[in-house]
Design a protein around this motif. Structure first.
Motif, PDB file in Angstrom:
ATOM      1  N   SER A 159       0.831  -1.209   0.000  1.00 55.17           N
ATOM      2  CA  SER A 159       0.000   0.000   0.000  1.00 55.17           C
ATOM      3  C   SER A 159       0.860   1.251   0.000  1.00 55.17           C
ATOM      4  CB  SER A 159      -0.917   0.009   1.220  1.00 55.17           C
ATOM      5  OG  SER A 159      -0.135   0.097   2.406  1.00 55.17           O
ATOM      6  N   PRO A 160       0.373   2.331  -0.614  1.00 56.11           N
ATOM      7  CA  PRO A 160       1.118   3.597  -0.583  1.00 56.11           C
ATOM      8  C   PRO A 160       1.372   4.081   0.841  1.00 56.11           C
ATOM      9  CG  PRO A 160      -0.637   3.688  -2.209  1.00 56.11           C
ATOM     10  CD  PRO A 160      -0.856   2.425  -1.437  1.00 56.11           C
ATOM     11  N   GLN A 161       0.389   3.834   1.747  1.00 56.50           N
ATOM     12  CA  GLN A 161       0.544   4.304   3.120  1.00 56.50           C
ATOM     13  C   GLN A 161       1.759   3.670   3.789  1.00 56.50           C
ATOM     14  OE1 GLN A 161      -2.139   3.078   1.709  1.00 56.50           O
ATOM     15  NE2 GLN A 161      -4.005   4.156   2.311  1.00 56.50           N
TER      16      GLN A 161
ATOM     17  N   GLN B 186       4.446   2.505   2.346  1.00 53.63           N
ATOM     18  CA  GLN B 186       5.671   3.032   1.749  1.00 53.63           C
ATOM     19  C   GLN B 186       5.963   4.457   2.228  1.00 53.63           C
ATOM     20  OE1 GLN B 186       5.936   2.105  -2.658  1.00 53.63           O
ATOM     21  NE2 GLN B 186       3.824   1.531  -2.270  1.00 53.63           N
ATOM     22  N   ARG B 187       4.929   5.279   2.268  1.00 57.19           N
ATOM     23  CA  ARG B 187       5.117   6.672   2.663  1.00 57.19           C
ATOM     24  C   ARG B 187       5.554   6.774   4.130  1.00 57.19           C
ATOM     25  NH1 ARG B 187       2.394  10.353  -0.866  1.00 57.19           N
ATOM     26  NH2 ARG B 187       1.638  11.678   0.825  1.00 57.19           N
TER      27      ARG B 187
ATOM     28  N   GLN C 119       3.558  12.198  -4.623  1.00 56.79           N
ATOM     29  CA  GLN C 119       2.582  11.201  -5.061  1.00 56.79           C
ATOM     30  C   GLN C 119       3.234   9.820  -4.952  1.00 56.79           C
ATOM     31  OE1 GLN C 119       1.262  12.134  -9.048  1.00 56.79           O
ATOM     32  NE2 GLN C 119       1.409  14.338  -8.667  1.00 56.79           N
ATOM     33  N   THR C 120       2.450   8.825  -4.519  1.00 59.00           N
ATOM     34  CA  THR C 120       2.979   7.469  -4.359  1.00 59.00           C
ATOM     35  C   THR C 120       1.972   6.468  -4.914  1.00 59.00           C
ATOM     36  OG1 THR C 120       4.043   8.169  -2.304  1.00 59.00           O
ATOM     37  CG2 THR C 120       3.937   5.793  -2.729  1.00 59.00           C
ATOM     38  N   THR C 121       2.445   5.553  -5.741  1.00 60.69           N
ATOM     39  CA  THR C 121       1.559   4.536  -6.283  1.00 60.69           C
ATOM     40  C   THR C 121       1.625   3.273  -5.431  1.00 60.69           C
ATOM     41  OG1 THR C 121       0.944   3.327  -8.292  1.00 60.69           O
ATOM     42  CG2 THR C 121       3.279   3.444  -7.768  1.00 60.69           C
ATOM     43  N   THR C 122       0.624   2.419  -5.565  1.00 56.76           N
ATOM     44  CA  THR C 122       0.676   1.097  -4.942  1.00 56.76           C
ATOM     45  C   THR C 122       1.764   0.286  -5.626  1.00 56.76           C
ATOM     46  OG1 THR C 122      -1.686   1.127  -4.396  1.00 56.76           O
ATOM     47  CG2 THR C 122      -0.619  -1.032  -4.539  1.00 56.76           C
TER      48      THR C 122
ATOM     49  N   ALA D 140       7.961   0.026  -7.646  1.00 59.22           N
ATOM     50  CA  ALA D 140       7.466   1.127  -6.821  1.00 59.22           C
ATOM     51  C   ALA D 140       7.727   2.448  -7.532  1.00 59.22           C
ATOM     52  CB  ALA D 140       8.145   1.125  -5.453  1.00 59.22           C
TER      53      ALA D 140
ATOM     54  N   SER E 254       7.276   6.901  -7.037  1.00 56.92           N
ATOM     55  CA  SER E 254       6.894   8.126  -6.333  1.00 56.92           C
ATOM     56  C   SER E 254       7.260   9.326  -7.198  1.00 56.92           C
ATOM     57  CB  SER E 254       7.603   8.241  -4.982  1.00 56.92           C
ATOM     58  OG  SER E 254       7.092   7.316  -4.052  1.00 56.92           O
TER      59      SER E 254
ATOM     60  N   ASN F 159       4.417   7.577 -14.696  1.00 56.06           N
ATOM     61  CA  ASN F 159       4.179   6.325 -13.971  1.00 56.06           C
ATOM     62  C   ASN F 159       4.340   5.172 -14.954  1.00 56.06           C
ATOM     63  OD1 ASN F 159       3.036   4.069 -12.693  1.00 56.06           O
ATOM     64  ND2 ASN F 159       1.553   5.305 -11.571  1.00 56.06           N
TER      65      ASN F 159
END
Length: 483
Positions: free
Chosen positions: A45-47, A49-50, A250-253, A330, A332, A400
């Motif tokens: 999940s992006p969360q 990773q962030r 910005q972060t992708t799954t 991944a 970002s 992306n």
């Protein structure tokens, strides 16, 4: 360095191979999966990773080794009332309980809501991302307006008591006549709409928090110069005027480039006393002496158990846990203009904002390379994993490349991570040619991938510049001069 339209976005891509890990789980404790393209994939999940990136940034700063060591930070928590109360007690001499009540009432006055159970009574219902010095800042404002706030808080408490009494009387209407009469006699007044209306009127007459104090408290919650709030943004719906910030990242799954590979791992845990008894083949109730002995027979045998038998068979406990393997893509993006805008809006001068933005970018690319979610770290050592390939480039828009892996890579085709690197760089070469963007830089921590890059360079087909240090991925750190 001037940020123009052509260099506004810094796109970061990575390929990392994990072995037997569980970096993120769903509500059932299982690896998260999603069907993408022609196969089911494991996802991160992006969360997760962030958070890993943000913790890495702050840890480096706390150690004084990162570019952000001298910058202010934010804290995301539900405990701001507790932190304000601590500051009132320690810095201004308030009594502990009075400080807690005033901190909660003041934050309610600006629009924050609190829990309704004993364990959550002083916790906001949502986490609030605010500068780390917010507790002291709000405490100072409360101290300066103490008499006025105490009078207002007393009026709020009186109104709440009146409303509770009116509500209690309203419930009596459903009782029988005799019971109602008895209740009325006990209360000393009739249960009537007029009584409820009087209580409601008293509640409505209570003035809201004085505007000038509320305004100051809201300013105390503002993002100010917190570098991580400028990077990741915040949204505080309950107090919209507190300064919502559009994140600059910005972060992708992240997704596996190959079909999901999930391993159901059975485990057993040993009971030390049971093992000690098994070593000597005797059923003893107190095996501690044998457990601590250098050899099984060095200690005298304790007395046998009295009144019950201990079972020496099997393990102490058993269970299972699912883990996954795979190479993950991944991605970002840093909006370099938005980052500077956030810093300036927080109160920095343009010159200070520029320096802070450059420091933040250098720290961010380092975190993107090194940060790994820490779930199950003690039984997987996942944080020790480095990516096999990292690609960074600037452009007028984000890029992306997840669609490159719409067709999953199967093991019979070859090594998934190497095939993924080939696909990623071929796609990037096409984008740089058709979009006329800078090819950027590339970093590898994998021997096979490095040999592939060497082959491209020898053939004159390696567009990005290969670097050896994470900070060199940023345009602010020229190749050969690691930060």
């Amino acid at each position: 360095m001037t940020i123009d339209a052509a260099t506004r976005y810094l796109s970061l891509h990575s390929l990392t191979t994990f072995a037997h890990v569980l970096l993120v789980r769903d509500d059932a404790g299982e690896p998260k999966t999603s069907t993408y393209g022609d196969a089911e994939r494991v996802i991160l999940s992006p969360q997760s990773q962030r958070r890993a990136d943000r913790i890495h940034l702050r840890d480096e700063a706390n150690l004084g080794t990162g570019p952000l060591a001298a910058h202010a930070w934010g804290v995301r928590t539900r405990e701001w009332a507790v932190r304000v109360a601590e500051a009132l007690r320690d810095e201004h001499g308030w009594e502990a309980q009075a400080a807690l009540e005033m901190a909660r009432t003041s934050l309610r006055g600006v629009g924050l809501n609190f829990g309704s159970t004993p364990n959550t009574a002083f916790l906001t219902k949502v986490m609030v991302f605010a500068p780390e010095k917010t507790g002291s800042t709000l405490a100072q404002i409360i101290q300066e307006h103490r008499p006025e706030l105490e009078a207002w808080a007393t009026a709020v408490a009186d109104a709440a008591t009146a409303a509770a009494e009116a509500k209690s009387k309203g419930k009596k209407k459903g009782k029988g006549k005799a019971a109602a009469t008895a209740d009325e006699a006990m209360d000393g007044e009739a249960d009537s709409p007029e009584a409820e209306g009087e209580a409601s009127a008293r509640e409505e007459k209570v003035a809201p928090m004085p505007a000038r104090i509320k305004s100051r408290l809201i300013c105390g919650l503002a993002p100010a110069d917190a570098i991580d709030i400028a990077l990741y943004g915040r949204f505080l719906a309950e107090v919209a005027s507190a300064g919502n910030v559009d994140g600059a990242i910005q972060t992708t799954t992240a997704l596996s480039v190959e079909p999901a590979s999930i391993v159901r791992d059975f485990f057993s845990a040993a009971d030390d006393f049971k093992i000690a008894r098994q070593r000597v083949g005797t059923d003893f109730t107190d095996a501690l002496a044998r457990l601590n002995a250098a050899a099984p027979f060095d200690a005298a045998a304790p007395e046998a158990s009295d009144g019950y038998a201990l079972d020496d068979r099997g393990a102490g406990m058993t269970g299972h846990q699912n883990f996954f393997n795979g190479t993950f893509y991944a991605h970002s993006v840093l909006d370099r203009v938005q980052l500077r805008r956030n810093l300036i809006n927080g109160g920095m001068s343009p010159e200070d904002a520029e320096r802070a933005a450059q420091d933040a970018e250098l720290a961010l690319v380092t975190a993107f390379v090194n940060a790994v979610p820490s779930a199950k770290k003690n039984t997987t050592a996942a944080p020790g994993t480095l990516p096999k390939l990292v690609l960074a480039h600037v452009g007028p828009r984000p890029y992306n490349y997840a669609a490159v892996f719409e067709k999953a890579i199967h093991r019979h085709e070859g090594v998934p991570s190497l095939i993924a690197a080939e696909r990623l760089l071929e796609h990037h070469a096409m984008i740089t040619r058709k979009q006329h963007v800078d090819p950027g830089t590339v970093l590898s921590y994998d021997i096979a991938t490095t040999k592939y890059l060497d082959g491209l360079r020898d053939a004159g087909n390696l567009g990005p510049t290969e670097v050896d240090h994470p900070a060199e991925l940023s345009p602010y750190c020229p190749a050969g001069q690691p930060a």
